[in-house]
Design a protein around this motif. Structure first.
Motif, mmCIF file in Angstrom:
data_model
loop_
_atom_site.group_PDB
_atom_site.id
_atom_site.type_symbol
_atom_site.label_atom_id
_atom_site.label_comp_id
_atom_site.label_asym_id
_atom_site.label_seq_id
_atom_site.Cartn_x
_atom_site.Cartn_y
_atom_site.Cartn_z
ATOM 1 N N PRO A 62 34.432 51.085 29.180
ATOM 2 C CA PRO A 62 35.802 50.412 29.467
ATOM 3 C C PRO A 62 35.995 50.547 30.820
ATOM 4 O O PRO A 62 35.455 52.116 31.230
ATOM 5 N N LEU A 63 36.598 49.775 31.602
ATOM 6 C CA LEU A 63 36.456 50.536 32.895
ATOM 7 C C LEU A 63 38.144 50.621 33.144
ATOM 8 O O LEU A 63 38.619 50.121 32.052
ATOM 9 N N PRO A 64 38.361 51.308 34.007
ATOM 10 C CA PRO A 64 39.745 51.786 33.988
ATOM 11 C C PRO A 64 40.160 50.392 34.163
ATOM 12 O O PRO A 64 40.218 50.192 35.779
ATOM 13 N N THR A 65 41.447 50.570 33.828
ATOM 14 C CA THR A 65 42.637 49.504 34.272
ATOM 15 C C THR A 65 43.876 50.138 35.273
ATOM 16 O O THR A 65 44.298 49.104 35.993
ATOM 17 N N LEU A 66 43.781 51.150 35.456
ATOM 18 C CA LEU A 66 44.900 51.305 36.930
ATOM 19 C C LEU A 66 43.924 52.667 37.609
ATOM 20 O O LEU A 66 43.432 52.877 37.013
ATOM 21 N N ILE A 67 43.656 52.726 38.557
ATOM 22 C CA ILE A 67 43.070 53.379 39.668
ATOM 23 C C ILE A 67 43.979 54.456 40.970
ATOM 24 O O ILE A 67 44.710 53.550 41.077
ATOM 25 N N GLU A 68 44.336 55.421 40.512
ATOM 26 C CA GLU A 68 45.612 56.457 40.961
ATOM 27 C C GLU A 68 44.919 56.059 43.085
ATOM 28 O O GLU A 68 43.929 55.865 43.082
ATOM 29 N N GLU A 69 46.126 55.943 43.810
ATOM 30 C CA GLU A 69 45.616 55.834 44.925
ATOM 31 C C GLU A 69 44.170 56.831 45.667
ATOM 32 O O GLU A 69 43.653 56.573 46.523
ATOM 33 N N LYS A 70 45.088 58.600 45.223
ATOM 34 C CA LYS A 70 44.315 58.975 45.910
ATOM 35 C C LYS A 70 42.939 59.230 45.545
ATOM 36 O O LYS A 70 41.652 59.080 45.556
ATOM 37 N N GLU A 71 42.999 58.471 43.964
ATOM 38 C CA GLU A 71 41.429 58.340 43.008
ATOM 39 C C GLU A 71 40.878 57.155 44.127
ATOM 40 O O GLU A 71 39.498 57.454 43.751
ATOM 41 N N TRP A 72 41.405 56.324 43.766
ATOM 42 C CA TRP A 72 40.508 55.109 44.864
ATOM 43 C C TRP A 72 40.128 55.228 46.014
ATOM 44 O O TRP A 72 39.334 55.323 46.840
ATOM 45 N N GLU A 73 40.699 56.043 47.159
ATOM 46 C CA GLU A 73 40.258 56.270 48.519
ATOM 47 C C GLU A 73 38.993 57.424 48.188
ATOM 48 O O GLU A 73 37.967 57.012 49.133
#
Length: 1510
Positions: free
Chosen positions: A59-70
């Motif tokens: 499954p996909l993660p439901t939340l991605i923190e800002e630093k990880e997203w960048e």
């Protein structure tokens, strides 16, 4: 699990839902939460994995923190389409701290398959590249690559330090798998890509997972090797079926092992008072949660602190915090508990209870029990004994006295904080708080909280505690503090709001400081993302609660939400999650809604999908409370406002009964154990008969583990679903239910069920069973709850009604008889009714405190009866001679107490000639008066006290002196001195006539002015010629004094004259009058007689007297004259015993009228059809009582007082031994030919008589003379010849019992314990080893080879009459009745195998003649006068006036016999065997007597010689 008191629950969130729902991202998150919940709460197995060749979806993660997203975004910059796809599905939420990117669910009805796969692939590649560059950690990389099963195994096994303890992984390995899966791309046994090729990445991850498990937790792996087959997963495949069978057996064995191992560990670590420590921890945790976001209230906390410090050193009222629901009372009380060491000192003992949040805080009895234990441990005081905990009234008494004991230590302060009084005893629908102390002693503080409202418990407390200063209103917070509270909650949840959202929130809460409403608003606001546009919130708490329900309905469906919340609210104590899922699986409406769009996965069973509940549970959040109850965690609604809304929305009209009916179905087990239930599903269209697989509900899971949940819930739901006939049949009229409920709990729990149903069921038969159980209480308190006791008690009380009440009582008696027939242990089986039946005036028997139950206690029932008033705590210590708070009290015994001023003041008079005035609310002494007179013991004691409240004068009578004292100044008003040789015995003050009247010992009536003490007249009583005054009570309206005398006379005395009212059979013991002076009660001996006021004085009100076991000493009428409570000092338990009588039923004819014998001199004839005893009030006559008719049949005149009675059953003769020494013989079939046997010496009273077993000899014993006469057949009646032998004992002691044999041998016992066998034919005497006390009975066996003797020290001896030696000595003692000891009577069974003995402790024992074993003990509530054997048991008349008729049933093999004393709190029996002693002596080894008490029971040898003369 059920056999060990555990609940077994299976959590499989993917069962019963569509594949899309089973694999979506939210389901994965919920699965991990459930794995964590199981791991934390399970005892034994917590996690089971079935691992094959599929790695499964990732499954996909439901939340991605800002630093990880960048970091991910940087890798996707070169791929604009991929970046756009990711940006569309993830939106930035700036309300999270730190900001996060939230996965958005695909739009409704959008084909999400290809897009979802692309998104997954994009994120996988991006995470892979970011990991390679070191921009994200290995753990972050796992979030994009792990499958659901690896996440779950990681959570349930690999990440836990002790994961192997509750985990099991079944691994299936298929040989030659790789060869075949590459050949056939259609095989779905492995992970494949969209084009059908093998997903090597997933397979490599699966291999890595298996390797990690094998390396880190090899003990949990259970590997199964299977040969390859194309139809391997076909259930019809033999190899597959064999594999499943082995796996199932392995799982069961593994799970059982895990459960038992964990239970053993818990048993080793179990603390003696673990339940108490768990309760304390529960409330401390709840308190920490309540104060986590506490704000404001500082001024109120400071005011409360000042109040506590100011009142710490003096008596004071409890404090009550009030306010509407949700205003913050709980948080305030918890915050106050935190600050208590700083307010009253660091050694302050603080006890906090948030009522209704746990089982031990939901009802008064459990609450007080927990508090008493905690306080006793904190102060080093003895814990409450079992006798206290067995009755609610005693727990209350102990609690009240414990508070004063703590206060007297004058050391650490004690603070009791009880939150939410409205949630106490909710199940009983009571608003009474009689246990609440009206005044707290110094250094003891009681702080309560209650909801304000018209129907709340607050109004009740206002009536009890009238001081306005005791009540503190908790007001809403200010607007600023309300905003501060929400801000604290948001920070704790790591959330914030946008300015627009914040403005919307404040606009919805204008100046709202209601914490409950603020919490509801926060729960809504925390869900807002920064990009969402919320709807306006409700402005009131009620509207907000409705808004919450509406939101839940929109997400989960109105039907599911309504039914789930309805079931939780409808439950009596809450529901566990396993129970709730079972209940939903029985709800056809819910199942039809669930399976509207798809069919269930099984054709054999139908269950509610657990995933739907877990989703709803998550959204309910803080609205659900988890409460520890009976070892389980039950769900309940945590907010009263939500409960009210649920009742309004979902439980109105017939819906409430429907919810209760489904709950009743579940707890009754109607659809368990394979019983199928019909249902029609929308997509099927035809009825299906499917197994719902719900938990079975037997009454007992094992011999020691009862189904407590069923016992507590089923009656409640049957009652409120309207299934009353089933309730009566399966619960209230079921002996199996009654015994299970009683044994697993106690008599109070059993009575609670009947009290619960009483307001709804207008059923006389249910009332009879209810009253019968109330009458069982004394036996249960003495012996403990036990099956045979309950069956015996109910059968012996209800048999009177078995034929007349066939709907419920008759079947109940049949059930009891059926149980006795198959009972595997020796038991006495009632063959009819012989205990006090229900339906009569007696409602209940209550006992006061035993010794050791409390720091202070009172034995006198006349004084203990004051405990029925609200001033129990104050009076209890005062009357025991040790005043409250250990202040200087009376130096002598308290002789008299008068309570006045609506129960707030009392004056006491003691042996040291002092009068003391007490404030009963505070326990403080107001003043002390020395009442004059000498302190020497020869002077008369104080006799009476009277208080004239209007004129504020106390009148005290002491011997020949009457003093009048001013109630306010304690000054002497006047003193009247009389004749010391003729002291005043009774005194009365008639305020309306200003008269003071006294009756002297010589029956002289004197009258004075009550204001000045001047004499107004004197006269002698004309209606009474003998006897002295013993008691009196004034009738203020008539201006007369009712006086009782030592000869039983009751006279109505006034200043004008006197008149005889009644002549009682015994001396008058006391007189009491009702508050309105319409009823009068006279106590004499063991009886109370009730009179009704009329124009002439009083007339007899009840047809029969109220009978007691011991001398009755006091009584009090109820406020409505419908009840009377009588008190006596029970010799059996050496404690105050109170009986509650219903005066309405006292006038009704009884089902079975008892014979009225008060002497114990009873005889029985015609196989128990007739009973003979001295007539009441005239011991010169014999009453013949017809038991079948329940009435007196005839009276025989003997012209002298009767000393003993014997019946020759075969000859139909009645022998009456008289005080004159004469024996009159009455033929039972004729009243004309009365025979007379003269005494050997004039005026020599007969002590006892005995007939031989063949009834051909009669022995008559005087003090030291025995006559033996012959009885031979004759016409028209038998002939009595003799005396054939007469012999003298030539001893100073007198004969107490005698038995005669057919060969003219006589066994007789003496008052000092000596025992002899005398051969009349040879004039030889054989001394037998003596008892240590009076020989109370001697009986010979039917074959006349053995004899049994009983004495007053509880010793029974079995004698060999040929060798003149004892064979066995058996002693039996109940330590709680050691002051009521001794054998009353005994007999052999017809086959001489058993000895039946009646003891003075009101029990009957059965003793084996073969080996001396104690086979059975039965408490019969009354002393048995004599025991007469029958073909299979015995009959025995009792002091209560009933005839016991029982069968003794003894299995041929007693190998598995249970100890008949196992449930007694303090009882022991010991046997000595001569044969064993001689064998031990011959072997040179001393006999092991087992205990010191056995040695004490050795009989003294009888070395006295005597000369016997013919």
């Amino acid at each position: 699990c059920r056999k060990h008191g555990l609940m077994f629950e299976v959590v499989d969130l993917r069962w019963g839902v569509q594949n899309a729902e089973a694999t979506n991202y939210l389901t994965t998150e919920l699965c991990l939460e459930e794995v964590d919940r199981c791991r934390k709460t399970s005892v034994g197995p917590a996690f089971v994995a079935l691992l094959g060749d599929l790695y499964g979806p990732r499954p996909l993660p439901t939340l991605i923190e800002e630093k990880e997203w960048e970091a991910l975004r940087a890798q996707l910059t070169a791929r604009p389409k991929d970046l756009e796809l990711v940006a569309q599905r993830f939106r930035r939420d700036e309300n999270a701290i730190p900001p996060t990117y939230v996965l958005q669910a695909p739009r409704a009805r959008e084909a999400c398959g290809p897009e979802e796969a692309t998104l997954t692939s994009v994120l996988h590649s991006g995470a892979q590249e970011a990991r390679r560059l070191g921009l994200i950690s290995q753990e972050q990389w796992h979030r994009y690559h792990r499958s659901v099963i690896e996440w779950e195994i990681e959570q349930g096994l690999l990440s836990s330090e002790n994961g192997d303890q509750g985990a099991t992984v079944f691994l299936r390995e298929i040989q030659d798998r790789n060869k075949h899966i590459l050949e056939d791309c259609a095989l779905k046994m492995v992970d494949r890509l969209a084009d059908g090729c093998l997903d090597t990445d997933a397979q490599n991850l699966l291999s890595g997972l298996k390797g990690r498990i094998a390396d880190t937790q090899p003990g949990v792996l259970k590997v199964h090797h299977l040969l390859w087959s194309r139809d391997l997963v076909n259930p019809k495949n033999r190899a597959h079926a064999r594999y499943l069978k082995e796996l199932s057996e392995q799982f069961v064995a593994r799970a059982n092992h895990q459960v038992l191992e964990h239970l053993r560990e818990l048993e080793v670590a179990r603390q003696e008072l673990g339940w108490l420590y768990q309760e304390i921890r529960h409330h401390l945790w709840q308190s920490a949660e309540a104060t986590r976001t506490f704000c404001g209230r500082q001024e109120l906390l400071a005011q409360l602190g000042r109040r506590l410090r100011q009142s710490d050193g003096k008596p004071h009222t409890p404090l009550v915090l009030s306010g509407p629901p949700g205003v913050g009372k709980t948080a305030l009380l918890c915050k106050l508990a935190e600050q208590m060491p700083g307010l009253l000192g660091h050694r302050t003992v603080t006890v906090l209870r948030l009522l209704g949040t746990s089982q031990m805080s939901s009802d008064t009895r459990s609450l007080l029990k927990g508090i008493c234990f905690q306080v006793c441990l904190a102060y080093g005081l003895p814990l409450p004994p079992a006798q206290v905990l067995g009755a609610h009234t005693r727990v209350v008494q102990f609690f009240q006295i414990l508070l004063h004991t703590v206060s007297c230590r004058n050391f650490e302060s004690l603070v009791l904080l009880l939150d939410s009084m409205d949630d106490l005893d909710v199940a009983h629908h009571t608003r009474r708080v009689p246990w609440l102390p009206l005044t707290c002693p110094p250094r003891v503080h009681l702080i309560l909280s209650a909801c304000s409202g018209q129907r709340g418990v607050l109004n009740t407390m206002r009536q009890m505690v009238a001081d306005p200063g005791a009540y503190w209103e908790v007001k809403p917070l200010s607007g600023n503090l309300g905003q501060e509270m929400i801000q604290l909650l948001l920070v704790a949840a790591r959330r914030t709001l946008t300015p627009v959202q914040r403005d919307l929130l404040w606009a919805s809460l204008p100046e709202c400081g209601h914490p409950g409403r603020l919490r509801l608003a926060f729960e809504e606001a925390r869900k807002w993302a920064s990009f969402s546009v919320p709807a306006p919130l409700a402005t009131t708490a009620e509207e907000a609660t409705h808004q919450l329900c509406t939101r839940l309905e929109q997400t989960h469906g109105q039907l599911l939400v309504g039914h789930v919340l309805g079931y939780i609210v409808s439950s009596r104590y809450g529901l566990s999650e396993a129970e709730l899922k079972d209940v939903l699986s029985l709800d056809d409406e819910v199942l039809q809604a669930v399976y509207r769009d798809w069919t269930p996965p099984s054709k054999e069973l139908l269950r509610f999908p657990p995933l739907l509940w877990v989703r709803l549970r998550r959204d309910l959040g803080y609205c659900l409370a988890r409460r520890p109850v009976d070892g389980f965690t039950l769900l309940a609604i945590s907010h009263r406002q939500l409960v009210e809304v649920v009742r309004e929305r979902y439980l109105s009209g017939p819906e409430r009964a429907k919810r209760h009916s489904v709950l009743a179905d579940f707890f009754s087990g109607a659809w368990s154990q394979g019983t199928k239930k019909l249902i029609t599903l929308p997509l099927v269209g035809k009825p299906l008969n499917l197994d719902r697989k719900v938990a079975p509900q037997p009454l007992w899971f094992s011999d020691a583990v009862a189904n407590v949940r069923k016992l507590k819930e089923l009656p409640y739901h049957l009652l409120h679903s309207g299934r009353w006939e089933e309730l009566k049949r399966e619960v209230l009229g079921s002996m199996s239910w009654i015994t299970c409920r009683g044994i697993s709990g106690d008599i109070e729990d059993l009575l609670d069920d009947f009290n619960l149903c009483a307001p709804y069921l207008d059923c006389p038969e249910v009332s009879l069973v209810h009253e019968a159980l109330q009458l069982c209480r004394p036996a249960v308190e003495l012996r403990g709850m036990e099956r045979s006791l309950l069956y015996t008690e109910l059968l012996a009380r209800l048999s009177f009604f078995a034929t007349s009440h066939k709907a419920l009582v008759g079947p109940l008696c049949q059930q009891a008889q059926s149980w006795f027939r198959v009972c595997p242990h020796p038991v006495l089986v009632p063959l009819g009714g012989f205990l006090q039946p229900p339906g009569g005036p007696l409602r209940a028997t209550l006992t006061g405190c035993h010794k050791g139950e409390s720091p202070q206690h009172s034995k006198s029932p006349a004084r203990a009866l004051l405990a029925w008033r609200q001033w129990l705590a104050g009076v209890w210590g005062l009357l025991s001679g040790a005043p409250l708070c250990q202040r200087e009290g009376p130096k002598g015994e308290v002789r008299c107490v008068k309570v006045f001023a609506n129960g707030t003041l009392a004056v006491s008079a003691s042996k040291d000639h002092t009068l003391r005035l007490w404030n009963l609310l505070s326990g403080q002494e107001k003043f002390t008066i020395w009442d004059g007179g000498s302190k020497t013991p020869t002077e008369p004691q104080i006799w009476s006290l009277h208080v004239d409240e209007a004129n504020k004068v106390i009148y005290s009578t002491s011997g020949s002196q009457i003093n009048a004292w001013n109630l306010e100044t304690a000054e002497l008003v006047f003193c009247i001195l009389g004749d010391a040789s003729d002291p005043w015995m009774c005194t009365a003050v008639f305020a309306s006539q200003a008269r003071l009247m006294a009756v002297s010992q010589g029956r002289v009536v004197s009258v004075w002015s009550s204001a000045t003490g001047k004499p107004q007249g004197k006269q002698c009583l004309s209606s009474i010629r003998e006897g002295s005054p013993a008691c009196a009570v004034s009738v203020q309206k008539q201006g007369k004094l009712v006086t009782g005398f030592s000869n039983g006379s009751i006279s109505l005395v006034s200043s004008e004259g006197d008149r005889l009212l009644e002549k009682l059979p015994d001396a008058a013991g006391f007189l009491v009058i009702s508050e309105d002076e319409s009823l009068l009660a006279a106590g004499f001996g063991r009886c109370v007689r009730i009179f009704l006021a009329d124009s002439q004085g009083f007339q007899r009100f009840t047809a029969t007297d109220l009978q007691h076991e011991d001398t009755v000493q006091t009584a009090v009428f109820g406020p409505k004259n419908n009840l009377i409570v009588t008190g006596s000092l029970d010799a059996l338990i050496q404690s105050s015993s109170f009986k509650v009588w219903d005066l309405a039923d006292a006038q009704k004819p009884q089902e079975s009228a008892p014979f009225l014998d008060r002497t114990g001199l009873t005889a029985v004839s015609h196989n128990g059809s007739y009973v003979y005893f001295p007539k009441i009030g005239d011991k010169n006559k014999v009453t013949i009582w017809d038991l079948a008719e329940g009435e007196e049949q005839d009276v025989l005149d003997t012209s002298n007082e009767i000393r003993c009675l014997e019946v020759a059953e075969q000859s139909k003769l009645l022998f009456t031994g008289l005080v004159s020494g004469t024996v009159l013989v009455f033929p039972l079939n004729s009243r004309q030919d009365v025979m007379c046997i003269p005494p050997p010496e004039a005026q020599k009273a007969i002590n006892c008589m005995s007939l031989s077993k063949a009834e051909d000899h009669l022995a008559i014993a005087y003090d030291n003379i025995v006559l033996v006469l012959d009885i031979s057949p004759g016409d028209p009646c038998p002939v009595i010849d003799g005396p054939t032998y007469t012999f003298y004992t030539q001893l100073p002691e007198t004969i107490s019992s005698v038995a005669v044999l057919r060969d003219y041998r006589v066994v007789y016992g003496m008052m000092n314990g000596d025992l002899f066998l005398y051969e009349c034919a040879n004039s030889k005497v054989f001394p037998l080893e003596a008892h240590r006390s009076r020989v109370s009975c001697v009986e010979v066996s039917h074959e006349e080879r053995l004899a049994v003797s009983g004495s007053e020290e509880d010793l029974l001896c079995l004698w060999d009459l040929q060798g003149c030696k004892w064979k066995f000595e058996m002693s039996y003692t109940v330590f709680t009745s050691s002051y009521c000891r001794g054998v009353q009577c005994a007999c052999f069974s017809k086959d001489d195998k058993y000895v039946f003995a009646g003891l003075k402790d009101r029990s009957i024992i059965v003793w084996s003649v073969l080996d001396g074993t104690l086979l059975a003990v039965q408490f019969v509530h009354a002393v048995v006068n004599r025991i007469i054997p029958t073909s299979n048991g015995f009959i025995a008349p009792t002091r209560h006036g009933y005839l016991i008729r029982e069968r003794f049933q003894c299995p041929s093999s007693r190998a598995s016999q249970q100890d008949p004393l196992k449930n007694f709190k303090k009882a022991v029996w010991m046997v000595k065997s001569r044969q064993r002693e001689e064998l031990a002596a011959g072997a040179g080894a001393p006999q092991d007597l087992g205990s010191e008490s056995t040695q004490e029971n050795e009989s003294k040898s009888n070395k006295r010689s005597q000369v016997c003369l013919i």
